[in-house]
Design a protein around this motif. Structure first.
Motif, PDB file in Angstrom:
ATOM      1  N   GLN A 185    -134.109  69.827 -48.126  1.00 46.72           N
ATOM      2  CA  GLN A 185    -134.865  68.603 -48.381  1.00 46.72           C
ATOM      3  C   GLN A 185    -135.848  68.781 -49.539  1.00 46.72           C
ATOM      4  N   PHE A 191    -144.036  68.401 -41.501  1.00 49.61           N
ATOM      5  CA  PHE A 191    -143.018  68.196 -40.484  1.00 49.61           C
ATOM      6  C   PHE A 191    -143.046  66.759 -39.964  1.00 49.61           C
ATOM      7  N   GLU A 192    -144.246  66.228 -39.776  1.00 50.15           N
ATOM      8  CA  GLU A 192    -144.385  64.846 -39.303  1.00 50.15           C
ATOM      9  C   GLU A 192    -143.886  63.835 -40.326  1.00 50.15           C
ATOM     10  N   ARG A 193    -143.733  64.259 -41.564  1.00 41.56           N
ATOM     11  CA  ARG A 193    -143.171  63.391 -42.606  1.00 41.56           C
ATOM     12  C   ARG A 193    -141.677  63.666 -42.797  1.00 41.56           C
ATOM     13  N   SER A 194    -141.076  64.259 -41.776  1.00 43.55           N
ATOM     14  CA  SER A 194    -139.626  64.501 -41.690  1.00 43.55           C
ATOM     15  C   SER A 194    -139.115  65.623 -42.570  1.00 43.55           C
ATOM     16  N   LYS A 231    -128.009  73.629 -43.202  1.00 41.44           N
ATOM     17  CA  LYS A 231    -129.310  73.209 -42.701  1.00 41.44           C
ATOM     18  C   LYS A 231    -130.134  74.414 -42.271  1.00 41.44           C
ATOM     19  N   TYR A 264    -141.929  62.092 -49.945  1.00 39.11           N
ATOM     20  CA  TYR A 264    -142.323  62.221 -48.540  1.00 39.11           C
ATOM     21  C   TYR A 264    -143.727  61.690 -48.224  1.00 39.11           C
ATOM     22  N   LYS A 323    -137.974  69.154 -42.659  1.00 41.31           N
ATOM     23  CA  LYS A 323    -137.564  70.133 -41.663  1.00 41.31           C
ATOM     24  C   LYS A 323    -136.685  71.225 -42.273  1.00 41.31           C
TER      25      LYS A 323
END
Length: 118
Positions: free
Chosen positions: A89, A80-83, A58, A108, A85
């Protein structure tokens, strides 16, 4: 427990900064002459660097000193607000390459007018 952070850290992800691989130069810049905050972020960065393991898959994408654009780290709040990170990903393990921009938009919900961020 609630973390109280200065307002100027919002554009860098607030408490996300405590998880990022940040250079000390960048830490001093974002602390914006707040010596206490600069010291806290630098100390935290030093401590976490000592505890990092080689087995971690990660890698945080944002504010990462090893991932730059024009020699600067970056943070896209809307992504970031859409996960989004972690670097993995954005990686398609089936084809062993990064997802295309259009796949990232689909997965996303990123607006297709964000191509330059990609």
């Amino acid at each position: 427990m609630e973390i109280i952070l200065p307002e100027n850290l919002k554009k860098y992800g607030d408490s996300l900064l405590f998880e990022c691989n940040i250079s000390n130069t960048f830490l001093h810049e974002i602390a914006n002459e707040n010596i206490f905050l600069s010291d806290v972020l630098s100390a935290w960065s030093d401590v976490t660097r000592n505890f990092e393991t080689q087995t971690s898959s990660k890698t945080i994408l944002w504010n990462n000193k090893d991932i730059t654009s024009n020699n600067k780290t970056f943070f896209y709040k809307d992504w970031f607000e859409r996960s989004i990170k972690y670097v993995d990903q954005l990686y398609d393990y089936r084809i062993k390459d990064l997802y295309s921009f259009y796949n990232i938009c689909y997965i996303y919900g990123i607006p297709s007018n964000n191509f330059l961020k990609y």
